[in-house]
Design a protein around this motif. Structure first.
Motif, PDB file in Angstrom:
ATOM      1  N   ARG A   1      12.775   5.888 -12.730  1.00  0.00           N
ATOM      2  CA  ARG A   1      12.886   6.598 -11.451  1.00  0.00           C
ATOM      3  C   ARG A   1      12.035   5.919 -10.377  1.00  0.00           C
ATOM      4  NH1 ARG A   1      11.903  12.497 -14.307  1.00  0.00           N
ATOM      5  NH2 ARG A   1      13.820  12.521 -15.554  1.00  0.00           N
ATOM      6  N   MET A   2      11.548   4.730 -10.661  1.00  0.00           N
ATOM      7  CA  MET A   2      10.661   3.994  -9.758  1.00  0.00           C
ATOM      8  C   MET A   2       9.470   4.862  -9.350  1.00  0.00           C
ATOM      9  SD  MET A   2      11.350   1.817  -6.223  1.00  0.00           S
ATOM     10  CE  MET A   2      13.010   1.263  -6.567  1.00  0.00           C
ATOM     11  N   CYS A   3       9.038   5.708 -10.318  1.00  0.00           N
ATOM     12  CA  CYS A   3       7.894   6.599 -10.072  1.00  0.00           C
ATOM     13  C   CYS A   3       8.050   7.334  -8.745  1.00  0.00           C
ATOM     14  CB  CYS A   3       6.584   5.818 -10.104  1.00  0.00           C
ATOM     15  SG  CYS A   3       6.113   5.233 -11.748  1.00  0.00           S
ATOM     16  N   TRP A   4       9.208   7.951  -8.551  1.00  0.00           N
ATOM     17  CA  TRP A   4       9.515   8.600  -7.275  1.00  0.00           C
ATOM     18  C   TRP A   4       8.469   9.631  -6.882  1.00  0.00           C
ATOM     19  CZ3 TRP A   4      12.276  13.538  -6.133  1.00  0.00           C
ATOM     20  CH2 TRP A   4      12.615  13.638  -4.786  1.00  0.00           C
ATOM     21  N   ASP A   5       7.944  10.380  -7.877  1.00  0.00           N
ATOM     22  CA  ASP A   5       6.934  11.376  -7.559  1.00  0.00           C
ATOM     23  C   ASP A   5       5.671  10.728  -6.999  1.00  0.00           C
ATOM     24  OD1 ASP A   5       6.563  10.167 -10.019  1.00  0.00           O
ATOM     25  OD2 ASP A   5       5.589  11.909 -10.926  1.00  0.00           O
ATOM     26  N   ARG A   6       5.332   9.535  -7.476  1.00  0.00           N
ATOM     27  CA  ARG A   6       4.185   8.814  -6.933  1.00  0.00           C
ATOM     28  C   ARG A   6       4.511   8.250  -5.546  1.00  0.00           C
ATOM     29  NH1 ARG A   6       0.446   6.712 -10.916  1.00  0.00           N
ATOM     30  NH2 ARG A   6       0.245   4.801  -9.682  1.00  0.00           N
ATOM     31  N   VAL A   7       5.722   7.757  -5.384  1.00  0.00           N
ATOM     32  CA  VAL A   7       6.118   7.140  -4.109  1.00  0.00           C
ATOM     33  C   VAL A   7       6.054   8.149  -2.956  1.00  0.00           C
ATOM     34  CG1 VAL A   7       8.070   6.131  -2.852  1.00  0.00           C
ATOM     35  CG2 VAL A   7       7.523   5.327  -5.160  1.00  0.00           C
ATOM     36  N   VAL A   8       6.541   9.373  -3.179  1.00  0.00           N
ATOM     37  CA  VAL A   8       6.537  10.360  -2.100  1.00  0.00           C
ATOM     38  C   VAL A   8       5.120  10.823  -1.770  1.00  0.00           C
ATOM     39  CG1 VAL A   8       8.875  11.163  -2.555  1.00  0.00           C
ATOM     40  CG2 VAL A   8       6.952  12.301  -3.686  1.00  0.00           C
ATOM     41  N   GLU A   9       4.186  10.566  -2.669  1.00  0.00           N
ATOM     42  CA  GLU A   9       2.787  10.886  -2.406  1.00  0.00           C
ATOM     43  C   GLU A   9       2.058   9.725  -1.734  1.00  0.00           C
ATOM     44  OE1 GLU A   9       1.200  11.847  -6.201  1.00  0.00           O
ATOM     45  OE2 GLU A   9       2.155  13.819  -6.316  1.00  0.00           O
ATOM     46  N   GLY A  10       2.777   8.630  -1.490  1.00  0.00           N
ATOM     47  CA  GLY A  10       2.164   7.474  -0.864  1.00  0.00           C
ATOM     48  C   GLY A  10       1.501   6.538  -1.844  1.00  0.00           C
TER      49      GLY A  10
ATOM     50  N   GLU B   1       0.819  -1.192   0.000  1.00  0.00           N
ATOM     51  CA  GLU B   1       0.000   0.000   0.000  1.00  0.00           C
ATOM     52  C   GLU B   1       0.863   1.256   0.000  1.00  0.00           C
ATOM     53  OE1 GLU B   1      -2.686  -0.187   3.234  1.00  0.00           O
ATOM     54  OE2 GLU B   1      -3.812  -1.883   2.410  1.00  0.00           O
ATOM     55  N   ASN B   2       2.141   1.098   0.145  1.00  0.00           N
ATOM     56  CA  ASN B   2       3.151   2.148   0.108  1.00  0.00           C
ATOM     57  C   ASN B   2       3.108   3.083   1.295  1.00  0.00           C
ATOM     58  OD1 ASN B   2       5.104   3.943  -0.412  1.00  0.00           O
ATOM     59  ND2 ASN B   2       4.191   4.814  -2.225  1.00  0.00           N
TER      60      ASN B   2
END
Length: 293
Positions: free
Chosen positions: A163-172, A22-23
């Motif tokens: 980039r392992m979708c870093w922008d998505r990752v930091v948004e959870g 779920e990140n």
């Protein structure tokens, strides 16, 4: 955004931290937290290439060409495709492999980058920052997996890589390839937890998997890990990269490099920024601010 303080000129100790499917990575603030990663279970991949499609869509890349991956079809990433699925005829039938940046724990590309354009984030992904890049391409020479690609045909070239979708990752949120994989090939989470999942699968299904987690120790360890039904040599993986992080091999040498050699890159960076601003003033990459998270 806070990063672990250890990014040094020509030698960095990259950091890694992960999270559940779920990140929780986007919410992590502890500097000692384990970074994010992806476990790729090749026994479940059917070669549908949905990961290629969604990667291209969310990153505004050209749609991947329609090709069959059945049989021995070796496909590599490029400056316009950050993930590519290959097909391999093996001792246990056809096996598909998703190829992308492995996001090394201690990335050679970031260590070789004179201007810190490539960095290992505390969340786990290795990202490229356009405003700091001077176009030297040392990252391409240093990567043992041949991942970073340069846009040779662009007037304002970028270094292109997953980039392992870093922008998505930091948004959870989950990386796009993980979220939309129809066969649950990909598991996102904290790296240490992914290793436990991988070990449990091998233990519970010894006939299904080879007893090896690729990326656990290769090149100092990576944030993208693989499970396979056949030895990784049959799938074209680099199996002789060693267990030592590549920046460690050059640490002693780099300490003896004359300071004057670091002045030329600084000049080139300044020249690069002048020409970049004239040709293409907008930024290609912007770090999410702490308030945006």
């Amino acid at each position: 955004m806070d990063r672990r303080a250890c990014i040094k000129l020509l030698g960095t100790a990259g950091l890694v931290s992960l999270v559940g499917q779920e990140n929780a990575c986007g919410a992590e603030t502890d500097a000692e937290a384990d970074g994010c990663g992806i476990l790729v279970d090749l026994t479940a991949c059917r070669g549908c290439r949905k990961c290629e499609e969604v990667c291209a869509y969310v990153n505004k890349l050209p749609a991947p060409k329609k090709v069959e991956a059945e049989g021995n079809v070796e496909r590599k990433t490029s400056d316009s495709q950050w993930t590519a699925v290959s097909g391999h005829e093996t001792s246990r039938g056809n096996v598909f492999v998703k190829n992308q940046c492995l996001h090394c724990n201690t990335p050679a590309c970031a260590s070789a980058c004179l201007t810190k354009a490539l960095v290992k984030t505390k969340e786990g992904p290795v990202v490229w920052r356009a405003d700091k890049c001077m176009g030297c391409r040392y990252c391409m020479l240093s990567c043992p997996f041949d991942v970073p690609k340069f846009e040779y045909n662009s007037p304002v070239p970028k270094i292109q890589k997953c980039r392992m979708c870093w922008d998505r990752v930091v948004e959870g949120r989950l990386p796009a390839c993980v979220e939309f994989c129809p066969n649950k090939v990909l598991t996102f989470g904290k790296r240490n937890e992914l290793l436990e999942i991988a070990r449990a699968r091998i233990y519970q299904n010894p006939k299904k998997y080879v007893s090896h987690i690729y990326g656990e120790r290769e090149a100092g360890g990576t944030s993208v890990l693989y499970l396979s039904p056949v030895p990784f040599e049959e799938l074209g993986f680099l199996t002789k990269v060693g267990e030592k992080a590549y920046p460690e091999y050059t640490a002693g040498f780099l300490q003896s490099v004359p300071v004057v050699l670091t002045l030329v890159p600084a000049f080139l960076l300044g020249l690069n920024r002048v020409t970049r601003n004239a040709a293409h003033p907008e930024q290609d990459f912007v770090e999410p601010s702490s308030t945006e998270r």
